[in-house]
Design an enzyme around this catalytic site. Structure first.
Site: not given
Length: 283
Positions: A76, A110, A160, A163-164
């Site tokens: 992240k 990410d 990648r 959906k979130g």
């Protein structure tokens, strides 16, 4: 409440340490699955904290060959300095990319909340030209993703599709499961028609079945990605069918915010996790 959540969360979280994550990755590999390791934590502003994150990712990258694991890492941006500045994030990401290049390890970037989407894509643009074993997550719940996906495919990006999991405003995001699922399938079709190398990251039966169907019409290099501990029956079945399956394996002490998002993301995650827990106790 936290104790109850931990009992649920430990099914999809490897543990607190790097070794816990590597043990989980080794277990996945024994089942012919690849592993994607993610250290939990985000929005770090302490350089001391960021230094620990960098050291642990570098240790993981260096350990894959020793542990005989087919693995990747997933990072992240806000855990490596984006909350300080994009320059700080880039400087730290460069260190990870150098280690990954030396070890020939794939790195996933990410996607976090929408306030960081542009910055994350910019980071990807900067580093993909330097290291092609780099992928980026895109979220089907965001209305902008159609444009982002086509732009990134145009540069050969590795995607990648998820959906979130972040709560977003209705003017920028689809809010119902039906709308998110429909957009996911729409974007997935684009990937199969025009994509280069990508991952379908969903636990949804309909989406997984649709992906299998599309793969027959449009042969592509792609993989299915699942959270650790969820949809074990699907993972085994897909491996038997010769599909590439990767397990997303989070670890670390900052499990609570991540787990709450996973549960809130889709109520069905609770049902899937419950089913997986029952199956694991039957084995």
């Amino acid at each position: 409440m936290e104790k109850v959540l931990f009992k649920i969360a430990k099914q999809w979280i490897a543990g607190d340490t790097v070794d816990d994550a590597l043990i989980a990755a080794k277990s996945a590999y024994s089942l012919r699955r690849h592993a994607i390791i993610n250290k939990l934590g985000e929005y770090h502003t302490s350089k001391k904290q960021i230094k620990v994150v960098l050291e642990e990712y570098q240790k993981i990258v260096n350990s894959f060959r020793k542990w005989k694991i087919r693995g990747a890492i997933s990072i992240k941006p806000t855990q490596i300095g984006l909350s300080i500045s994009q320059k700080e994030c880039n400087r730290n990401f460069e260190k990870i990319i150098q280690k990954a290049r030396n070890a020939h390890v794939f790195v996933w970037l990410d996607m976090e909340s929408s306030e960081h989407t542009d910055e994350t894509i910019e980071i990807y643009h900067t580093f993909f030209s330097k290291y092609e074993r780099l992928g980026i997550a895109l979220q089907a719940n965001l209305k902008r993703t159609d444009n982002d996906l086509n732009d990134l495919i145009g540069m050969g990006a590795k995607i990648r599709l998820v959906k979130g999991a972040y709560r977003e405003k209705a003017n920028i995001a689809f809010k119902t499961k039906k709308d998110v699922d429909n957009n996911f399938i729409k974007l997935m079709k684009i990937l199969f028609k025009k994509g280069n190398e990508f991952a379908i990251a969903s636990h949804d039966t309909k989406i997984i079945q649709k992906a299998q169907s599309l793969s027959k019409k449009y042969p592509r290099k792609f993989e299915f990605q699942f959270l650790k501990g969820i949809r074990e029956e699907f993972k085994s079945d897909l491996v038997k069918k010769k599909f590439v399956v990767s397990e997303y394996i989070p670890y670390g002490v900052n499990w609570l915010p991540y787990s709450i998002r996973r549960i809130k993301e889709r109520k069905r995650n609770i049902l899937l996790l419950g089913s997986s827990l029952i199956q694991s106790h039957r084995v």
